[in-house]
Design a protein around this motif. Structure first.
Motif, PDB file in Angstrom:
ATOM      1  N   SER A  33       1.258  -1.253   0.478  1.00  0.00           N
ATOM      2  CA  SER A  33      -0.396   0.402  -0.243  1.00  0.00           C
ATOM      3  C   SER A  33       1.346   1.198   0.201  1.00  0.00           C
ATOM      4  CB  SER A  33      -0.551  -0.012   1.323  1.00  0.00           C
ATOM      5  OG  SER A  33      -0.353   0.513   2.729  1.00  0.00           O
ATOM      6  N   GLU A  34       0.014   2.231  -0.497  1.00  0.00           N
ATOM      7  CA  GLU A  34       0.840   3.648   0.020  1.00  0.00           C
ATOM      8  C   GLU A  34       1.704   3.799   1.053  1.00  0.00           C
ATOM      9  OE1 GLU A  34       2.741   7.127  -1.240  1.00  0.00           O
ATOM     10  OE2 GLU A  34       1.592   5.644  -2.131  1.00  0.00           O
ATOM     11  N   GLN A  35       1.219   4.010   1.556  1.00  0.00           N
ATOM     12  CA  GLN A  35       1.109   3.572   3.635  1.00  0.00           C
ATOM     13  C   GLN A  35       2.377   2.541   4.076  1.00  0.00           C
ATOM     14  OE1 GLN A  35      -2.149   2.897   2.460  1.00  0.00           O
ATOM     15  NE2 GLN A  35      -3.027   4.544   4.082  1.00  0.00           N
ATOM     16  N   THR A  36       2.543   1.440   3.474  1.00  0.00           N
ATOM     17  CA  THR A  36       3.578   0.388   3.355  1.00  0.00           C
ATOM     18  C   THR A  36       5.121   1.020   3.109  1.00  0.00           C
ATOM     19  OG1 THR A  36       2.414  -1.697   3.704  1.00  0.00           O
ATOM     20  CG2 THR A  36       4.240  -1.785   2.927  1.00  0.00           C
ATOM     21  N   ARG A  37       4.627   1.547   1.455  1.00  0.00           N
ATOM     22  CA  ARG A  37       5.495   2.494   0.500  1.00  0.00           C
ATOM     23  C   ARG A  37       6.477   3.145   1.698  1.00  0.00           C
ATOM     24  NH1 ARG A  37       2.229   1.247  -4.476  1.00  0.00           N
ATOM     25  NH2 ARG A  37       1.617   2.574  -3.661  1.00  0.00           N
ATOM     26  N   GLN A  38       5.555   3.858   1.793  1.00  0.00           N
ATOM     27  CA  GLN A  38       6.101   5.811   2.903  1.00  0.00           C
ATOM     28  C   GLN A  38       6.704   4.770   4.079  1.00  0.00           C
ATOM     29  OE1 GLN A  38       3.134   7.795   3.701  1.00  0.00           O
ATOM     30  NE2 GLN A  38       2.315   8.187   1.598  1.00  0.00           N
ATOM     31  N   ALA A  39       6.785   3.607   4.311  1.00  0.00           N
ATOM     32  CA  ALA A  39       6.859   3.426   5.415  1.00  0.00           C
ATOM     33  C   ALA A  39       8.097   3.041   5.124  1.00  0.00           C
ATOM     34  CB  ALA A  39       6.087   2.416   7.023  1.00  0.00           C
ATOM     35  N   ASN A  40       8.128   2.038   4.409  1.00  0.00           N
ATOM     36  CA  ASN A  40       9.478   1.512   4.195  1.00  0.00           C
ATOM     37  C   ASN A  40      10.731   2.679   3.623  1.00  0.00           C
ATOM     38  OD1 ASN A  40       8.813  -0.809   4.869  1.00  0.00           O
ATOM     39  ND2 ASN A  40       8.089  -1.755   3.000  1.00  0.00           N
ATOM     40  N   ALA A  41      10.562   3.197   3.225  1.00  0.00           N
ATOM     41  CA  ALA A  41      11.135   4.477   2.407  1.00  0.00           C
ATOM     42  C   ALA A  41      11.949   5.204   2.876  1.00  0.00           C
ATOM     43  CB  ALA A  41      10.195   5.130   1.611  1.00  0.00           C
ATOM     44  N   ALA A  42      11.553   5.010   4.969  1.00  0.00           N
ATOM     45  CA  ALA A  42      11.262   6.208   5.862  1.00  0.00           C
ATOM     46  C   ALA A  42      12.956   5.384   6.496  1.00  0.00           C
ATOM     47  CB  ALA A  42      10.835   6.287   6.904  1.00  0.00           C
ATOM     48  N   VAL A  43      12.872   4.109   6.525  1.00  0.00           N
ATOM     49  CA  VAL A  43      14.094   3.013   6.616  1.00  0.00           C
ATOM     50  C   VAL A  43      14.901   3.687   6.385  1.00  0.00           C
ATOM     51  CG1 VAL A  43      14.358   0.929   7.767  1.00  0.00           C
ATOM     52  CG2 VAL A  43      12.040   1.193   7.682  1.00  0.00           C
TER      53      VAL A  43
END
Length: 655
Positions: A33-43
């Motif tokens: 999802s978009e939220q998952t993509r953002q969370a993983n990008a933040a890592v």
């Protein structure tokens, strides 16, 4: 790891697992999802990905590997296939936490490696490493992997590149199956019995190695499928790592009992010219464990007490909680004893580290990490916080928590904090509302009624998922699923929430848990054959007391109430036992026989195991001359008839 119930995966067989995983599911995994993509990008911004030292260390000393990296057993079945992970390359996809992708890449390194003069390791042939030390006239092998096929292939690769010397000794560092199961791939039992080969292990090894797989073995085995994701496809949306290594080999699991036992810290051995000093570490990563110092190599083998991850204090498959206090004290003792001398540190997972200063810093970081989690979990508990509150609040300081070797690839701060709470305070948080809660099905029905019905909950859960609030959606949908497991809409929606949580997590065992839950919600419980964690070698190593303990666990208590039976069990070359069925339990006493039993059964330990653990019948054992009964054989059959056969693939995410 950790792993004693990894035997489940061995029983399934590599080909059947992969074949099942390759079957098209009813509902395919979804994109991030978009939220998952953002969370993983933040890592990528939070952790030091520019630091490539581990990649250099993991490749250092490489000599050769197998091409292709597959290993077959005698029947041509696949025991190990690292090529199934060829998709792990390049940048992390949106469906994988970048930190997890990083350890998945590191765990792909495989082959024969030179660690230092006369010390070699086989890595990437299994979940664990096999260490090979060249002695004056032969070899000392430490931890011969999980199965005989991969251990033999590893030794053959070594012999291809080094002089072919006989194995003089095998050392088991601890009592988990990935550290001894391949022993018969490198030595024979006859050579051990003749004295040609020593088997060296820490005190309590054999009892601990066997017992963890038995009394709760069926439940652990089912849960292991979740922890290791054995039935998931190997892909960017499925299983890609197990934290300590890729996964476990699937071949012939073996065990040869130790000939020599190490019982105290400071004990020394000279095996064929190689000096070793042992440090006992019971109750750390395993109930029976030891570290090994090699003075001539200035090398410390930390077994599994210091690897490149935050390890488990509680393993998700289920096991007794490990002692974090013992763990940090063990590492502290190792630093104080060997820290000023050490030049290289190895473990039986992951890759070595070289240089005294780096090694002491690494061991200190791991020590400080375990102590911080231990002390601060109890600090917060003593302030009145509950288990879940502590797990949610506790964070490591950046000085330790952002070190790559302390990242949560096998354990996690969250579930290790819960383990410490459980060890000291148990399951109850002292709130009477939680003292006697309703079981899941009854609670689910009432939650659904209170919250306005399944459709209302599903509608709200969809909103939560759209907002990226996957933890809450998973929580509320649990009640809908348990109230009505046939509600496929709710099941699929909860699966969607699990999936995104799996894609976001850094911990591969958490990922596997979430993705297996999602799979079973969408597709039902896999139709795989029954699983047993008891190989012939394991049964042979079991004590009669442990067999009788397991007999008591299998007894259906309610059916046994009101029945009374006196049975003598005589072993032709062993102890006698008086066994009494009374009050719905089995009571046994060693070195005693009843004067007037209902029956006397004469059979050896293996024959008794066949009767009491399944796989044999009394009549057939008597006909074959393996058992003899004096008195009424029907009484023995009555007892056998009261034993439950446990379902191997019971429901987990549904009632």
């Amino acid at each position: 790891m950790k792993f004693s119930s990894q035997l489940l995966v061995l029983a399934l067989g590599f080909n059947s697992v992969l074949a099942f995983a390759d079957e098209a599911p009813k509902e395919a995994p979804k994109d991030a999802s978009e939220q998952t993509r953002q969370a993983n990008a933040a890592v990528l911004k939070e952790l030091p990905f520019a630091d490539k030292q581990d990649f250099e260390d993991a490749k250092k000393g490489f000599i050769e590997t197998l091409v292709p990296m597959t290993i077959k057993d005698a029947k041509g079945q696949t025991a190990w296939d690292l090529t199934s992970y060829d998709f792990i390359k390049g940048e992390a996809p949106d469906t994988v936490n970048p930190s997890l992708w990083r350890i998945a890449e590191l765990n792909l390194n495989n082959g024969l490696f030179k660690v230092t003069d006369k010390v070699y390791q086989i890595r990437g042939f299994d979940l664990s490493n096999m260490t090979i030390i060249e002695s004056d006239n032969g070899l000392i092998i430490i931890d011969p992997l999980v199965t005989a096929e991969v251990a033999k292939a590893g030794l053959d690769l070594y012999y291809k590149n080094r002089p072919k010397k006989p194995v003089k000794a095998v050392i088991y560092t601890h009592s988990h199956a990935d550290h001894y199961g391949g022993v018969k791939g490198i030595v024979s039992e006859d050579d051990v019995k003749s004295g040609k080969v020593k088997i060296i292990a820490p005190e309590g090894f054999l009892e601990e190695a066997v017992s963890e797989n038995v009394l709760a073995g069926n439940a652990m085995s089912r849960r292991t499928l979740y922890q290791y994701g054995a039935l998931l496809p190997r892909s960017v949306r499925g299983q890609l790592d197990a934290g300590l290594g890729k996964t476990t080999s699937m071949g012939t699991f073996t065990l040869i009992p130790p000939t020599d036992t190490i019982s105290k810290t400071g004990e020394k051995l000279n095996v064929d010219g190689v000096e070793m000093e042992f440090q006992m570490a019971p109750g750390t990563e395993a109930p029976s464990e030891m570290l090994i110092w090699f003075p001539q190599f200035k090398m410390l083998n930390t077994a599994e007490d210091a690897t490149h991850t935050l390890h488990n204090l509680y393993t998700l498959r289920g096991a007794q909680v490990r002692n974090a206090a013992n763990w940090w004290k063990t590492l502290n003792q190792a630093i104080n004893t060997y820290g000023d001398q050490v030049d290289v540190v190895i473990a039986q997972h992951h890759w070595p580290m070289w240089g005294q200063e780096r090694i002491v810093s690494f061991l200190g970081d791991q020590r400080d990490m375990f102590k911080y989690i231990h002390d601060q979990s109890l600090n917060l508990a003593n302030k009145g916080l509950t288990m879940n509150e502590i797990a949610e609040q506790l964070q490591l300081p950046d000085s330790t928590g952002k070190q790559w070797h302390n990242r949560g690839y096998y354990g996690s701060v969250n579930h290790n904090a819960k383990a410490i709470y459980q060890r000291y305070l148990g399951w109850y948080d002292s709130n009477p509302a939680n003292l006697h809660p309703l079981p899941p099905v009854e609670a689910g029905k009432k939650y659904v009624e209170f919250m306005g019905g399944a459709d209302a909950i599903i509608a709200k859960a969809k909103e939560s998922i759209a907002q990226g609030d996957y933890r809450w959606a998973a929580e509320v949908l649990k009640h809908v699923v348990f109230a009505d497991p046939t509600n496929q809409t709710a099941r699929n929606l909860q699966a969607d929430a699990f999936e995104q949580l799996g894609y976001q997590t850094e911990n591969p065992t958490w990922r596997n848990e979430y993705l297996m839950g999602a799979y079973e919600l969408r597709n039902g419980v896999p139709n795989v054959p029954g699983i047993s964690t008891s190989s012939a070698d394991m049964v042979a190593a079991m004590s009669p007391d442990l067999m009788l303990d397991y007999l008591g666990v299998r007894l259906n208590g309610p059916k046994a109430i009101g029945k009374h039976l006196l049975l003598n069990w005589k072993q032709p070359d062993g102890e006698n036992y008086a066994i009494e069925l009374r009050n719905g339990v089995v009571i046994y006493t060693k070195d005693k026989v009843f004067d007037k039993p209902d029956a006397t059964l004469t059979v050896d330990k293996e024959g008794f195991a066949g009767l009491m653990m399944g796989g044999a019948t009394l009549d057939k054992e008597i006909e074959a001359g393996k058992a003899k009964v004096e008195g009424d054989p029907e009484k023995i059959k009555e007892l056998l008839g009261l034993l439950d056969t446990f379902p191997t693939m019971f429901d987990i995410v549904t009632p």
